[in-house]
Design an enzyme around this catalytic site. Structure first.
Site, mmCIF file in Angstrom:
data_model
loop_
_atom_site.group_PDB
_atom_site.id
_atom_site.type_symbol
_atom_site.label_atom_id
_atom_site.label_comp_id
_atom_site.label_asym_id
_atom_site.label_seq_id
_atom_site.Cartn_x
_atom_site.Cartn_y
_atom_site.Cartn_z
ATOM 1 N N ASP A 90 26.418 53.745 29.603
ATOM 2 C CA ASP A 90 26.660 52.821 28.511
ATOM 3 C C ASP A 90 27.990 52.115 28.790
ATOM 4 O O ASP A 90 28.916 52.727 29.324
ATOM 5 C CB ASP A 90 26.722 53.557 27.168
ATOM 6 N N THR A 91 28.026 50.830 28.454
ATOM 7 C CA THR A 91 29.191 50.013 28.805
ATOM 8 C C THR A 91 29.653 49.196 27.612
ATOM 9 O O THR A 91 28.838 48.779 26.789
ATOM 10 C CB THR A 91 28.822 49.048 29.962
ATOM 11 N N PHE A 94 26.413 38.190 33.999
ATOM 12 C CA PHE A 94 25.781 38.235 32.677
ATOM 13 C C PHE A 94 26.834 38.628 31.648
ATOM 14 O O PHE A 94 27.999 38.882 31.984
ATOM 15 C CB PHE A 94 24.616 39.238 32.687
ATOM 16 N N GLY A 95 26.399 38.716 30.395
ATOM 17 C CA GLY A 95 27.283 39.194 29.326
ATOM 18 C C GLY A 95 28.579 38.403 29.244
ATOM 19 O O GLY A 95 28.583 37.172 29.218
ATOM 20 N N TYR A 96 29.696 39.112 29.250
ATOM 21 C CA TYR A 96 31.012 38.499 29.073
ATOM 22 C C TYR A 96 31.647 38.047 30.397
ATOM 23 O O TYR A 96 32.819 37.689 30.421
ATOM 24 C CB TYR A 96 31.950 39.511 28.386
ATOM 25 N N LYS A 132 32.143 41.472 42.902
ATOM 26 C CA LYS A 132 32.223 42.161 41.602
ATOM 27 C C LYS A 132 31.934 43.653 41.778
ATOM 28 O O LYS A 132 32.598 44.500 41.192
ATOM 29 C CB LYS A 132 31.235 41.529 40.606
ATOM 30 N N HIS A 187 33.676 48.184 36.674
ATOM 31 C CA HIS A 187 33.613 49.401 35.873
ATOM 32 C C HIS A 187 32.376 50.235 36.218
ATOM 33 O O HIS A 187 32.449 51.420 36.448
ATOM 34 C CB HIS A 187 33.587 48.997 34.393
ATOM 35 N N ARG A 188 31.217 49.561 36.306
ATOM 36 C CA ARG A 188 29.975 50.281 36.559
ATOM 37 C C ARG A 188 29.997 50.897 37.963
ATOM 38 O O ARG A 188 29.652 52.073 38.137
ATOM 39 C CB ARG A 188 28.790 49.303 36.424
HETATM 40 P P1 IMP Z 1 25.040 48.100 28.751
HETATM 41 O O1 IMP Z 1 25.468 49.386 28.133
HETATM 42 O O2 IMP Z 1 25.113 48.113 30.267
HETATM 43 O O3 IMP Z 1 23.712 47.616 28.224
HETATM 44 O O4 IMP Z 1 26.125 47.005 28.299
HETATM 45 C C1 IMP Z 1 26.327 46.647 26.936
HETATM 46 C C2 IMP Z 1 26.851 45.239 26.830
HETATM 47 O O5 IMP Z 1 28.156 45.142 27.426
HETATM 48 C C3 IMP Z 1 26.020 44.184 27.551
HETATM 49 O O6 IMP Z 1 24.990 43.709 26.727
HETATM 50 C C4 IMP Z 1 27.049 43.102 27.838
HETATM 51 O O7 IMP Z 1 27.272 42.308 26.688
HETATM 52 C C5 IMP Z 1 28.303 43.910 28.095
HETATM 53 N N1 IMP Z 1 28.449 44.188 29.546
HETATM 54 C C6 IMP Z 1 28.197 45.347 30.187
HETATM 55 N N2 IMP Z 1 28.473 45.265 31.480
HETATM 56 C C7 IMP Z 1 28.930 44.009 31.684
HETATM 57 C C8 IMP Z 1 29.385 43.314 32.849
HETATM 58 O O8 IMP Z 1 29.427 43.824 33.987
HETATM 59 N N3 IMP Z 1 29.780 42.048 32.644
HETATM 60 C C9 IMP Z 1 29.754 41.430 31.436
HETATM 61 N N4 IMP Z 1 29.333 42.026 30.334
HETATM 62 C C10 IMP Z 1 28.915 43.316 30.450
#
Ligand code: IMP
Length: 190
Positions: free
Chosen positions: A68-69, A148-150, A171, A176-177
């Protein structure tokens, strides 16, 4: 040994499988017949990762890890954090999420932020967690088309490009991941 990665993302699955020792066979959620949405009701990133891994162990019997992120912004007391995906509403619209964050930071000088990934690993009764952090700042406007995302508003420390301006391979060296996965793999390989 069979190990479930609680994801439906086949790319993520392939990427991690390639990094694991041969005796670990990674299975995705569809391969174990888990098609329902796994509850993510915790108010922390750690809590959600643990909840997902424990759900799979309890309902399907497999050892499992889940990630989870969230994006934590210092001056907003860690927001959007665990609510990163739905910061601007349940439609989980990345553009709207970024617009809301930029608006909330409009008059702020301190724009420090970090992405945090937590991976929770449940093997038998044992639970371990691995955390990966990528520190940076939030830009004042969106830049770049990758990712994607931010990504378009996150400038990692030491770089002059946002995550969305970096190639995925760049990247992946600092994200982080990637950092959390590296810790998981070291643990599973030892
Ligand atoms: P998830 O837990 O990987 O689904 O991440 C939750 C949310 O955090 C995502 O829907 C994005 O909005 C944001 N997010 C997670 N990882 C990233 C990234 O590597 N870049 C940008 N946004 C991220």
């Amino acid at each position: 040994m069979k190990l479930v990665f609680a994801t439906n993302n086949l790319n993520k699955l392939k990427e991690v499988q390639a990094l694991l020792p041969d005796h670990i066979q990674l299975l995705g959620l569809s391969e174990i017949g888990c098609t329902e949405d796994i509850p993510e009701t915790s108010d922390t990133i750690e809590g959600n990762a643990i909840q997902k891994a424990e759900y799979v162990k309890k309902h399907y019997g497999y050892d499992c890890f889940a990630d989870d992120t969230g994006l934590e912004v210092k001056i907003l007391n860690g927001d959007p954090g665990v609510y990163s995906a739905r910061y601007a509403g349940e439609t989980k619209d990345a553009q709207a999420n970024m617009d809301k964050l930029l608006e909330n930071l409009k008059d702020k000088n301190n724009r420090e932020a970090q992405f945090k990934t937590v991976i929770s690993l449940k093997i038998g009764e044992k639970l371990d967690t691995f955390t990966g952090i990528c520190s940076g700042t939030i830009t004042s406007e969106k830049k770049g088309k990758q990712g994607f995302g931010y990504d378009p508003i996150f400038l990692p420390d030491g770089y002059e490009k946002t995550f969305a301006e970096l190639a995925l391979s760049e990247k992946n060296l600092i994200s982080h991941r990637a950092r959390a996965i590296k810790k998981l793999i070291e643990f599973l390989s030892s």
